[in-house]
Design a protein around this motif. Structure first.
Motif, mmCIF file in Angstrom:
data_model
loop_
_atom_site.group_PDB
_atom_site.id
_atom_site.type_symbol
_atom_site.label_atom_id
_atom_site.label_comp_id
_atom_site.label_asym_id
_atom_site.label_seq_id
_atom_site.Cartn_x
_atom_site.Cartn_y
_atom_site.Cartn_z
ATOM 1 N N GLN A 1 0.822 -1.208 0.000
ATOM 2 C CA GLN A 1 0.000 0.000 0.000
ATOM 3 C C GLN A 1 0.858 1.260 0.000
ATOM 4 O O GLN A 1 0.565 2.230 -0.722
ATOM 5 N N ASP A 2 1.924 1.241 0.769
ATOM 6 C CA ASP A 2 2.785 2.417 0.846
ATOM 7 C C ASP A 2 3.526 2.652 -0.469
ATOM 8 O O ASP A 2 3.709 3.802 -0.905
ATOM 9 N N LEU A 3 3.944 1.560 -1.105
ATOM 10 C CA LEU A 3 4.638 1.695 -2.389
ATOM 11 C C LEU A 3 3.695 2.216 -3.476
ATOM 12 O O LEU A 3 4.107 3.009 -4.347
ATOM 13 N N LYS A 4 2.449 1.812 -3.436
ATOM 14 C CA LYS A 4 1.479 2.314 -4.415
ATOM 15 C C LYS A 4 1.245 3.813 -4.229
ATOM 16 O O LYS A 4 1.056 4.555 -5.218
ATOM 17 N N LYS A 5 1.239 4.268 -2.985
ATOM 18 C CA LYS A 5 1.131 5.709 -2.747
ATOM 19 C C LYS A 5 2.358 6.437 -3.287
ATOM 20 O O LYS A 5 2.261 7.562 -3.797
ATOM 21 N N GLY A 6 3.525 5.790 -3.169
ATOM 22 C CA GLY A 6 4.756 6.412 -3.660
ATOM 23 C C GLY A 6 4.800 6.546 -5.166
ATOM 24 O O GLY A 6 5.528 7.397 -5.692
ATOM 25 N N LEU A 7 4.025 5.738 -5.870
ATOM 26 C CA LEU A 7 3.997 5.839 -7.332
ATOM 27 C C LEU A 7 3.482 7.207 -7.792
ATOM 28 O O LEU A 7 3.859 7.698 -8.872
ATOM 29 N N HIS A 8 2.615 7.831 -7.007
ATOM 30 C CA HIS A 8 2.059 9.125 -7.392
ATOM 31 C C HIS A 8 3.099 10.239 -7.324
ATOM 32 O O HIS A 8 2.863 11.324 -7.876
ATOM 33 N N LEU A 9 4.219 9.992 -6.687
ATOM 34 C CA LEU A 9 5.296 10.987 -6.629
ATOM 35 C C LEU A 9 6.325 10.791 -7.740
ATOM 36 O O LEU A 9 7.290 11.558 -7.827
ATOM 37 N N TYR A 10 6.082 9.806 -8.595
ATOM 38 C CA TYR A 10 7.040 9.512 -9.666
ATOM 39 C C TYR A 10 7.070 10.662 -10.671
ATOM 40 O O TYR A 10 6.025 11.098 -11.186
ATOM 41 N N GLY A 11 8.264 11.141 -10.969
ATOM 42 C CA GLY A 11 8.452 12.195 -11.964
ATOM 43 C C GLY A 11 8.103 13.577 -11.487
ATOM 44 O O GLY A 11 8.191 14.535 -12.273
ATOM 45 N N THR A 12 7.714 13.752 -10.227
ATOM 46 C CA THR A 12 7.378 15.079 -9.714
ATOM 47 C C THR A 12 8.636 15.786 -9.237
ATOM 48 O O THR A 12 9.694 15.177 -9.020
ATOM 49 N N GLN A 13 8.518 17.075 -9.054
ATOM 50 C CA GLN A 13 9.661 17.880 -8.649
ATOM 51 C C GLN A 13 10.035 17.590 -7.184
ATOM 52 O O GLN A 13 9.170 17.475 -6.325
ATOM 53 N N GLY A 14 11.313 17.476 -6.962
ATOM 54 C CA GLY A 14 11.820 17.194 -5.613
ATOM 55 C C GLY A 14 11.814 15.732 -5.240
ATOM 56 O O GLY A 14 12.105 15.387 -4.089
ATOM 57 N N ASN A 15 11.471 14.854 -6.169
ATOM 58 C CA ASN A 15 11.463 13.413 -5.903
ATOM 59 C C ASN A 15 12.325 12.675 -6.927
ATOM 60 O O ASN A 15 11.914 11.667 -7.511
ATOM 61 N N VAL A 16 13.515 13.223 -7.137
ATOM 62 C CA VAL A 16 14.433 12.614 -8.110
ATOM 63 C C VAL A 16 14.864 11.230 -7.645
ATOM 64 O O VAL A 16 15.002 10.291 -8.439
ATOM 65 N N GLY A 17 15.096 11.083 -6.331
ATOM 66 C CA GLY A 17 15.535 9.796 -5.805
ATOM 67 C C GLY A 17 14.503 8.712 -6.018
ATOM 68 O O GLY A 17 14.833 7.580 -6.410
ATOM 69 N N LEU A 18 13.227 9.023 -5.751
ATOM 70 C CA LEU A 18 12.181 8.034 -5.942
ATOM 71 C C LEU A 18 12.024 7.669 -7.426
ATOM 72 O O LEU A 18 11.853 6.496 -7.775
ATOM 73 N N THR A 19 12.116 8.669 -8.292
ATOM 74 C CA THR A 19 11.995 8.414 -9.732
ATOM 75 C C THR A 19 13.119 7.517 -10.222
ATOM 76 O O THR A 19 12.890 6.548 -10.974
#
Length: 333
Positions: free
Chosen positions: A212-230
């Protein structure tokens, strides 16, 4: 025939061994004469207690004093020898304790030096990842600071601090530093053991929460300030040939369209994520990574076991040296 009174008187006065007369009790007149002659002839015979015609005489005061002084002197000599022997045993014991202390000291110093150097290496890798890759391997939206770079930096710093305390405590033979090192390392060991037990006890709940937490993290993919997650998701999907957390359709909710990131494509190209689903990886990333960890469970277990053994070895060295220092201070101060 009856004996005369003269004969009875003479016979009655003959000395006997049980006679109570003073002269005969001390040996009679013969003994007194022998004593006189013995004293008179002491200068000739060279023996102060010498007798006359082989008869024993009473020793003089000097001879009696010499006879009673000699055993007392022997007692003093035996006492001094016992004291010297005890002192030599204590000295040998102290030297052995010091030898053991020096051996443990150098072993613990070498162990903590390697411990400190390992912490420096981990800290360096964490700083390099933070400087070049940003928050590398940040996959959780609930804990954005829980990245691989930050974990390595914190772990390396803590290991360096513990190793430094151990090195200084070993060199200085300081009981306070040795005890501090033991307590810190014991707390780390107990924390790791607790996390491992909880992980195996609540593995099912941890799986559902992580997905569930990883699915929430998908919404931050490619957004500004989330280079590490992308970057983390791009690397995982490319290397493990997977797409999404439980399915590639997880990305449809992120883009609100039938689209996936380009890292999900079988053959990478620009905007390949807009093509048909037949050109995408179908395997879920969570199950794929979990299967990879299970395949390498032996290596993971060996790594964890080696880490635990190193910590137990450090605890043993610290407590052994602490006891040796206490023993040396008690017996050899």
């Amino acid at each position: 025939m009856r004996r005369s009174s003269t004969d009875e008187s003479t016979y009655r006065r003959s000395p006997s061994p049980e006679s109570k007369e003073p002269g005969f009790a001390r040996g009679g007149p013969f003994r007194r004469c022998s004593s006189l002659y013995g004293r008179a002839g002491a200068g000739d015979t060279g023996d102060a207690g010498g007798g006359f015609f082989g008869l024993h005489t009473n020793p003089g005061p000097k001879a009696a004093q010499a006879r009673y002084t000699t055993p007392k002197g022997n007692k003093y000599v035996v006492f001094y020898l016992d004291l010297s022997f005890i002192f030599l045993l204590e000295l040998k014991r102290c030297s052995m304790a010091r030898g053991c202390l020096q051996g443990v000291k150098y072993l613990m110093f070498a162990f903590n030096l390697l411990f400190w150097l390992g912490g420096c290496g981990v800290l360096g890798v964490g700083i390099w990842l933070a400087a070049t890759q940003g928050n590398f391997a940040t996959l959780s939206s609930s804990f954005p600071s829980l990245s691989a770079a930050n974990l390595l930096i914190v772990t390396g710093t803590f290991v360096m601090a513990i190793g430094f305390v151990g090195c200084i405590g070993a060199l200085k033979e300081n009981k306070c530093l040795l005890l501090t090192f033991f307590v810190l390392l014991l707390l780390v060991f107990l924390l790791e053991a607790t996390i491992a037990v909880l992980f195996f006890a609540y593995s099912d709940k941890i799986d559902s929460y992580a997905q569930q937490d990883l699915k929430k993290g998908l919404h931050l993919y490619g957004t500004q300030g989330n280079v590490g997650l992308t970057n983390a998701w791009s690397i995982i999907q490319t290397d493990f040939r997977c797409c999404g957390v439980s399915n590639y359709t997880d990305w449809f909710e992120v883009y609100n369209a039938t689209r996936v990131p380009d890292s999900c494509c079988l053959e990478f190209s620009d905007s390949c994520g807009l093509h048909a689903p037949g050109t995408w990886w179908k395997s879920p990333c969570y199950e794929t990574v979990k299967a990879w960890l299970q395949e390498n469970l032996l290596a993971v277990g060996i790594f964890g076991l080696c880490t635990a053994l190193v910590q137990i070895l450090g605890l043993t060295f610290a407590m052994t040296m602490y006891c040796q220092v206490v023993k040396a201070d008690t017996y050899c101060a």
